[in-house]
Design a protein around this motif. Structure first.
Motif, PDB file in Angstrom:
ATOM      1  N   LYS A  69       0.867  -1.188   0.000  1.00  0.00           N
ATOM      2  CA  LYS A  69       0.000   0.000   0.000  1.00  0.00           C
ATOM      3  C   LYS A  69       0.899   1.232   0.000  1.00  0.00           C
ATOM      4  N   ALA A  84      -2.151   1.635  10.441  1.00  0.00           N
ATOM      5  CA  ALA A  84      -3.589   1.343  10.412  1.00  0.00           C
ATOM      6  C   ALA A  84      -4.283   2.124   9.299  1.00  0.00           C
ATOM      7  N   GLU A  85      -3.892   3.369   9.089  1.00  0.00           N
ATOM      8  CA  GLU A  85      -4.485   4.168   8.019  1.00  0.00           C
ATOM      9  C   GLU A  85      -4.129   3.604   6.649  1.00  0.00           C
ATOM     10  N   ARG A  87      -3.406   0.483   6.033  1.00  0.00           N
ATOM     11  CA  ARG A  87      -4.050  -0.829   5.915  1.00  0.00           C
ATOM     12  C   ARG A  87      -5.421  -0.692   5.251  1.00  0.00           C
ATOM     13  N   SER A  88      -6.128   0.400   5.542  1.00  0.00           N
ATOM     14  CA  SER A  88      -7.467   0.594   4.974  1.00  0.00           C
ATOM     15  C   SER A  88      -7.453   1.426   3.688  1.00  0.00           C
ATOM     16  N   ALA A  89      -6.288   1.838   3.234  1.00  0.00           N
ATOM     17  CA  ALA A  89      -6.190   2.642   2.011  1.00  0.00           C
ATOM     18  C   ALA A  89      -6.449   1.787   0.768  1.00  0.00           C
ATOM     19  N   ASP A  90      -6.954   2.432  -0.271  1.00  0.00           N
ATOM     20  CA  ASP A  90      -7.233   1.733  -1.526  1.00  0.00           C
ATOM     21  C   ASP A  90      -6.052   1.729  -2.490  1.00  0.00           C
TER      22      ASP A  90
END
Length: 150
Positions: A69, A84-85, A87-90
């Motif tokens: 990512k 954590a931010e 991990r959820s990124a596209d």
């Protein structure tokens, strides 16, 4: 105690110790991916064509690489993203295997003249989160730096 019983007990203890050590080796935590030779490049758009941003890095782990990512952000924003931010990124790089354990990952983004006009000039950072096939992760908050000019 007879020698025969003592000898049998020692063999049993050695066998149990070997099984326990093997179990500990299997239960060991996954290794973390390593990143090498990372580089970021920004090319400003011109009158006739879009600009681009590219980040390329070699990633390796003994289990192989699942994903990378990527997030580019201006230093002036004071964002400082977390694992954590990301991990959820596209935003994911495309990774091409170079061996069973390694991959070359490249993230590219086209930048129009209008988009470039809205971007903050100056120093930018690239944050990355590498994930191995065995679940191990490596987060680098400032994996690369580049200057954005118009």
């Amino acid at each position: 105690m007879s020698k025969r019983i003592l000898f049998s007990s020692l063999i049993g203890a050695v066998a149990l110790g070997g099984v326990a050590a093997g179990g500990l080796a299997l239960a060991a935590a996954p290794t973390e991916p390593t990143l090498e030779h990372g580089s970021a490049r920004y090319t400003a758009p011109s009158d006739g064509s879009a600009g681009s941003f590219a980040y390329t890095v070699d990633v390796s782990d003994d289990s192989g690489i699942r994903s990378l990512k990527v997030l580019a952000w201006p230093a002036s924003s004071k964002l400082d993203p977390t694992a954590a931010e990301l991990r959820s990124a596209d935003e994911s790089a495309k990774c091409r295997s170079t061996s069973d354990e390694s991959a070359r990952c490249t993230y590219t983004l086209k930048v129009t003249k209008q988009e470039a006009a809205d971007l903050a000039k100056g120093t930018w950072y690239v944050s990355v989160l590498a994930t191995a096939k065995d679940g191990g992760t490596t987060f680098v908050s400032r994996a690369a730096t580049f200057d954005l000019t118009r």
